[in-house]
Design a protein around this motif. Structure first.
Motif, PDB file in Angstrom:
ATOM      1  N   ALA A  92      11.429  29.301  -3.435  1.00  0.00           N
ATOM      2  CA  ALA A  92      11.883  29.534  -4.621  1.00  0.00           C
ATOM      3  C   ALA A  92      11.488  28.607  -5.760  1.00  0.00           C
ATOM      4  N   GLY A  93      10.088  28.780  -5.875  1.00  0.00           N
ATOM      5  CA  GLY A  93       9.418  28.420  -7.324  1.00  0.00           C
ATOM      6  C   GLY A  93       9.673  26.672  -7.157  1.00  0.00           C
ATOM      7  N   GLN A  94       9.292  26.099  -6.012  1.00  0.00           N
ATOM      8  CA  GLN A  94       9.359  24.919  -5.882  1.00  0.00           C
ATOM      9  C   GLN A  94       8.247  24.447  -4.808  1.00  0.00           C
ATOM     10  N   LEU A  95       7.724  23.489  -4.942  1.00  0.00           N
ATOM     11  CA  LEU A  95       6.751  22.820  -4.074  1.00  0.00           C
ATOM     12  C   LEU A  95       7.360  21.440  -3.485  1.00  0.00           C
ATOM     13  N   ASN A  96       7.581  21.618  -2.089  1.00  0.00           N
ATOM     14  CA  ASN A  96       8.178  20.429  -1.423  1.00  0.00           C
ATOM     15  C   ASN A  96       7.073  19.837  -0.584  1.00  0.00           C
ATOM     16  N   VAL A  97       7.086  18.413  -0.725  1.00  0.00           N
ATOM     17  CA  VAL A  97       5.709  17.655   0.108  1.00  0.00           C
ATOM     18  C   VAL A  97       6.411  16.598   0.676  1.00  0.00           C
ATOM     19  N   SER A 131       3.235  16.415  -8.758  1.00  0.00           N
ATOM     20  CA  SER A 131       3.873  17.075 -10.239  1.00  0.00           C
ATOM     21  C   SER A 131       2.838  17.356 -10.958  1.00  0.00           C
ATOM     22  N   ARG A 132       1.486  17.116 -10.860  1.00  0.00           N
ATOM     23  CA  ARG A 132       0.437  17.675 -11.332  1.00  0.00           C
ATOM     24  C   ARG A 132       0.018  19.064 -10.836  1.00  0.00           C
ATOM     25  N   ALA A 133       0.277  19.051  -9.422  1.00  0.00           N
ATOM     26  CA  ALA A 133       0.037  20.056  -8.956  1.00  0.00           C
ATOM     27  C   ALA A 133       0.849  21.450  -9.237  1.00  0.00           C
ATOM     28  N   GLY A 134       2.256  20.920  -9.397  1.00  0.00           N
ATOM     29  CA  GLY A 134       3.088  21.978 -10.006  1.00  0.00           C
ATOM     30  C   GLY A 134       2.835  22.595 -11.439  1.00  0.00           C
ATOM     31  N   ALA A 135       2.287  21.590 -12.265  1.00  0.00           N
ATOM     32  CA  ALA A 135       2.172  22.067 -13.487  1.00  0.00           C
ATOM     33  C   ALA A 135       0.876  22.759 -13.771  1.00  0.00           C
ATOM     34  N   ASN A 136      -0.287  22.393 -12.679  1.00  0.00           N
ATOM     35  CA  ASN A 136      -1.290  23.318 -12.908  1.00  0.00           C
ATOM     36  C   ASN A 136      -1.673  24.241 -11.905  1.00  0.00           C
ATOM     37  N   PHE A 137      -0.661  24.902 -10.867  1.00  0.00           N
ATOM     38  CA  PHE A 137      -0.762  25.926 -10.174  1.00  0.00           C
ATOM     39  C   PHE A 137      -1.718  25.855  -9.055  1.00  0.00           C
ATOM     40  N   LEU A 138      -1.811  24.572  -8.596  1.00  0.00           N
ATOM     41  CA  LEU A 138      -2.763  24.299  -7.512  1.00  0.00           C
ATOM     42  C   LEU A 138      -2.174  24.882  -6.196  1.00  0.00           C
ATOM     43  N   ASP A 139      -3.310  25.259  -5.111  1.00  0.00           N
ATOM     44  CA  ASP A 139      -2.986  25.869  -3.921  1.00  0.00           C
ATOM     45  C   ASP A 139      -2.564  24.586  -3.103  1.00  0.00           C
ATOM     46  N   ASP A 140      -2.181  25.004  -1.873  1.00  0.00           N
ATOM     47  CA  ASP A 140      -1.793  23.998  -0.730  1.00  0.00           C
ATOM     48  C   ASP A 140      -2.799  23.394  -0.279  1.00  0.00           C
ATOM     49  N   ALA A 153       0.877  -1.314  -0.025  1.00  0.00           N
ATOM     50  CA  ALA A 153       0.049  -0.034  -0.008  1.00  0.00           C
ATOM     51  C   ALA A 153       0.817   1.117  -0.089  1.00  0.00           C
ATOM     52  N   PHE A 154       1.963   1.169   0.807  1.00  0.00           N
ATOM     53  CA  PHE A 154       2.980   2.294   0.809  1.00  0.00           C
ATOM     54  C   PHE A 154       3.548   2.651  -0.645  1.00  0.00           C
ATOM     55  N   TYR A 155       4.023   1.938  -1.331  1.00  0.00           N
ATOM     56  CA  TYR A 155       4.560   2.081  -2.480  1.00  0.00           C
ATOM     57  C   TYR A 155       3.436   2.478  -3.586  1.00  0.00           C
ATOM     58  N   GLY A 156       2.442   1.876  -3.482  1.00  0.00           N
ATOM     59  CA  GLY A 156       1.393   2.465  -4.524  1.00  0.00           C
ATOM     60  C   GLY A 156       0.871   3.767  -4.010  1.00  0.00           C
ATOM     61  N   PHE A 157       0.848   4.099  -2.759  1.00  0.00           N
ATOM     62  CA  PHE A 157       0.571   5.388  -2.287  1.00  0.00           C
ATOM     63  C   PHE A 157       1.802   6.558  -2.640  1.00  0.00           C
ATOM     64  N   GLU A 158       2.909   6.084  -2.431  1.00  0.00           N
ATOM     65  CA  GLU A 158       4.109   7.018  -2.894  1.00  0.00           C
ATOM     66  C   GLU A 158       3.904   7.296  -4.395  1.00  0.00           C
ATOM     67  N   THR A 159       3.838   6.442  -5.086  1.00  0.00           N
ATOM     68  CA  THR A 159       3.582   6.591  -6.747  1.00  0.00           C
ATOM     69  C   THR A 159       2.672   7.554  -6.885  1.00  0.00           C
ATOM     70  N   ASP A 160       1.276   7.496  -6.359  1.00  0.00           N
ATOM     71  CA  ASP A 160       0.217   8.382  -6.409  1.00  0.00           C
ATOM     72  C   ASP A 160       0.508   9.955  -6.096  1.00  0.00           C
ATOM     73  N   THR A 171       8.451  19.235  -6.682  1.00  0.00           N
ATOM     74  CA  THR A 171       8.092  19.654  -8.198  1.00  0.00           C
ATOM     75  C   THR A 171       8.287  21.095  -8.331  1.00  0.00           C
ATOM     76  N   TYR A 172       8.725  21.663  -9.483  1.00  0.00           N
ATOM     77  CA  TYR A 172       8.609  23.130  -9.775  1.00  0.00           C
ATOM     78  C   TYR A 172       7.554  23.469 -10.165  1.00  0.00           C
ATOM     79  N   VAL A 173       7.153  24.753  -9.671  1.00  0.00           N
ATOM     80  CA  VAL A 173       5.893  25.341  -9.859  1.00  0.00           C
ATOM     81  C   VAL A 173       5.985  26.422 -11.041  1.00  0.00           C
ATOM     82  N   GLY A 174       5.296  26.072 -11.993  1.00  0.00           N
ATOM     83  CA  GLY A 174       5.363  26.872 -13.428  1.00  0.00           C
ATOM     84  C   GLY A 174       4.852  28.036 -13.122  1.00  0.00           C
ATOM     85  N   ARG A 175       5.334  29.213 -13.890  1.00  0.00           N
ATOM     86  CA  ARG A 175       4.747  30.419 -13.885  1.00  0.00           C
ATOM     87  C   ARG A 175       3.698  30.892 -15.078  1.00  0.00           C
TER      88      ARG A 175
END
Length: 133
Positions: A98-103, A60-69, A47-54, A128-132
Motif C-alpha cells: 500500500a505504497g509503503q516500504l517496510n524493512v 527514508s532515502r530509498a522511499g524518496a528516490n524510488f529505489l528497488d528492493d 554499533a547497533f545504535y549507529g547501524f539502526e540510525t543509518d 517509509t512511504y514510497v513516493g509516486r
C-alpha cells in the motif's frame, strides 16, 4: 605487669564502628563484574545504535528516490560492512504494501563471557512511504 596484646583480627566481619569488610568486598566484586560485562557488550550496542540510525536514513532515502528492493538490500549490506556487523542477505526482510516500504533487519552477535557464551539478538524495524512518479 600484664602485657596483654590487643585482639586484632585481620578479616573482621564487623569492626568497632559497625562497618564490615564483607559488604565492601561484595560491592567491589559486583562493581568489577559490572565493568567486565559493560566492556564485553558495550561495543555491540554502540554499533547497533549507529547501524539502526543509518538503516533508518537509508530506508527514508530509498522511499524518496524510488529505489528497488535489491538496491536497498545492497545499501543495507554496505552499511553493515562499514559498521563491522556480520550480516547476511537472509537477515534483511523487505516488504512493499500500500505504497509503503517496510524493512526488518535481524542479526545476532555472539559474546564470549568468561564462563559461557551468549548471543545478543538485535532487530531494526523501519518503514517509509514510497513516493509516486
Amino acid at each position: 605487669m600484664n602485657s596483654a596484646k590487643p585482639d586484632i583480627k585481620i578479616w573482621q566481619v564487623r569492626g568497632d564502628e559497625g562497618k564490615g569488610i564483607a559488604g565492601c568486598l561484595f560491592f567491589l566484586v559486583l562493581l568489577g563484574l559490572t565493568i567486565i560485562v559493560g566492556v564485553l557488550i558495550g561495543p555491540h550496542y554502540y554499533a547497533f545504535y549507529g547501524f539502526e540510525t543509518d538503516v533508518k536514513a537509508e530506508v527514508s532515502r530509498a522511499g524518496a528516490n524510488f529505489l528497488d528492493d535489491e538496491t536497498v538490500a545492497k545499501d543495507i549490506m554496505d552499511i553493515a560492512k562499514r559498521d563491522e556487523i556480520r550480516l547476511q542477505k537472509e537477515n534483511i526482510k523487505l516488504e512493499r504494501f500500500a505504497g509503503q516500504l517496510n524493512v526488518t533487519v535481524r542479526y545476532s552477535v555472539p559474546v564470549d563471557f568468561i564462563l559461557f557464551q551468549r548471543d545478543l539478538d538485535f532487530e531494526v524495524r523501519t518503514s517509509t512511504y514510497v513516493g509516486r512518479l
